[in-house]
Design an enzyme around this catalytic site. Structure first.
Site, PDB file in Angstrom:
ATOM      1  N   HIS A 107     -60.077  55.242  44.436  1.00 21.38           N
ATOM      2  CA  HIS A 107     -58.975  55.505  45.362  1.00 21.38           C
ATOM      3  C   HIS A 107     -58.890  54.302  46.306  1.00 21.38           C
ATOM      4  O   HIS A 107     -59.917  53.685  46.618  1.00 21.38           O
ATOM      5  CB  HIS A 107     -59.352  56.775  46.135  1.00 21.38           C
ATOM      6  N   LYS A 137     -59.778  69.042  51.035  1.00 23.87           N
ATOM      7  CA  LYS A 137     -59.743  69.152  49.577  1.00 23.87           C
ATOM      8  C   LYS A 137     -60.600  70.302  49.083  1.00 23.87           C
ATOM      9  O   LYS A 137     -60.675  70.560  47.888  1.00 23.87           O
ATOM     10  CB  LYS A 137     -60.179  67.828  48.962  1.00 23.87           C
TER      11      LYS A 137
END
Ligand SMILES: *Cc1c(COP(=O)(O)O)cnc(C)c1O
Length: 404
Positions: free
Chosen positions: A121, A224
């Protein structure tokens, strides 16, 4: 065993209608939904406990401090850290990575090398590039194959006595690949390098044991894993956290301040400058409790079933290609249909109430590897159902018909 109908009652947002259709939420890799049990803790905090922590003598402040520190202890237990002061509460994964990257500024020089994986990421790439600019250290990339798996023989070749740091995600947000982090960590340690694992995508699916992994740093975000946004954790081994300088200066992180000199507080406060996200931290603890009550083994088994079901059904669609076919994979499917832009598919799916992500998923190097601008990504959580996947497959077929 997951009782999905019962679990869905915990998530009020799943009753929403989007464009006249019931919401089907398949953007879990971007953020998870929040169960009533966590929402209640947030409401309860602001209704009954709101106060600043760690310095008040009054009852409210002490109660808020106790709740915040209880949450830290829950998080410590969940990740199996040896000490609660090895758990730094941050604003999220990105904050934790920047904290560590900044700390290494004084520990690296121009002979040093740092290794990043090809599957990262942007938030596990850019802070390290900035570190290399500051120190002159060299950034090298562990490559991946067509399936989206890291090439471990190349990793072995890249490791040397110059390697000081390796940073890799546990699970890729763009492809779902589960990386062999235990092996990555032990090989890095064999040459004396430290390892930071980005656990933003693993924490919703597995329960990492930081002591068993012997990892040096592990970072994640509460949002998350059924918690709120704006809070996360940095786990660091005590000896590493003692070695790193503070990241931000301010209140909470000091021992004594004069205009001549300031001495810093001990762990974890040295890294927690300013008023933290108190409510968020407490709600993070509630999210950990919620997920543990369901159980990570049950979650993993059920999500794997969803992954197989969706992979088989989507693969039947002619012209559809799935990116990321690693053997070890979590419930993320990135795909494209030949000749159709992912954004157009996402827009049509939204009209049907289906939320997917389109684009590069903050992982442009992965898209460059496959020579594509982006993908459609459907990511499943334990509150999703096979009926929802059937609706997705219908939707993709319909979008394909409209667009080709
Ligand atoms: C989401 C994500 C991040 C960034 O998390 P933030 O909560 O935005 O800081 C980093 N790495 C991976 C693998 C992610 O999925």
């Amino acid at each position: 065993m997951i009782n999905v109908n019962k679990i869905r009652e915990d998530f009020p947002i799943l009753n929403r209608m989007i464009n006249g259709k019931p919401l089907i939420y398949f953007d879990n890799a971007a953020t998870s939904q929040t169960p009533r049990q966590v929402i209640d803790v947030i409401v309860d905090y602001y209704t009954n406990y709101n106060a600043n922590i760690h310095r008040g003598v009054h009852t409210l402040s002490q109660e808020a401090t106790d709740l915040y520190e209880q949450a830290r202890a829950k998080i410590q237990k969940h990740f199996n850290a040896k000490h609660s002061h090895e758990i730094i509460l941050t604003s999220g994964t990105t904050h934790g990575i920047n904290l560590v990257a900044n700390g290494f500024s004084s520990l690296l020089n121009s002979n040093d090398e740092v290794l990043v994986s090809a599957l990262e990421h942007h938030s596990n790439i850019v802070p390290w590039q900035m570190l290399c600019e500051r120190t002159g250290a060299t950034l090298k990339v562990i490559p991946m194959n067509e399936k989206g798996e890291l090439i471990m023989s190349d990793y072995n070749d890249l490791l040397s006595k110059n390697t000081k740091l390796v940073f890799v995600n546990h699970i890729s947000n763009a492809l779902g690949t589960i990386n062999p982090i235990a092996e990555i960590i032990s090989k890095a340690h064999a040459v004396g390098a430290a390892v930071l694992v980005d656990g933003a995508q693993s924490c919703p699916h597995v329960q990492p044991d930081v002591q068993a992994l012997d990892v040096d740093f592990y970072v994640a975000s509460a949002h998350k894993m059924c918690g709120p946004t704006g809070v996360g954790l940095l786990y660091g081994k005590e000896e590493w956290l003692n070695k790193l300088p503070p990241y931000q200066g301010g209140g909470e992180m000091i021992d004594e301040v004069t205009f001549e000199q300031t001495t810093y507080a001990g762990l974890p406060h040295k890294f927690e400058a300013g008023t933290p996200n108190i409510c968020g931290g407490i709600a993070f603890g509630a999210a950990v409790d919620y997920m543990n009550a369901i159980g990570f083994d049950a979650i993993a088994t059920y999500e794997h079933e969803l992954l197989e079901y969706a992979t088989n059904a989507l693969s039947e669609i002619e012209g559809l290609r799935i990116y990321g076919t690693a053997k070890e994979k979590t419930s993320v499917i990135s795909f494209n249909i030949e000749g159709i832009h992912p954004y157009d598919i996402g827009t049509i799916l939204d009209k049907m109430g289906i939320a997917v992500r389109t684009g590069h998923h903050c992982a442009q190097p992965i898209m460059d590897f496959f020579k594509i601008p982006g993908t459609v990504r459907a990511s499943f959580a334990f509150y999703n159902t096979k009926a929802e996947i059937d609706a997705l497959v219908n939707g993709v077929n319909k979008a394909k018909m409209m667009l080709s």
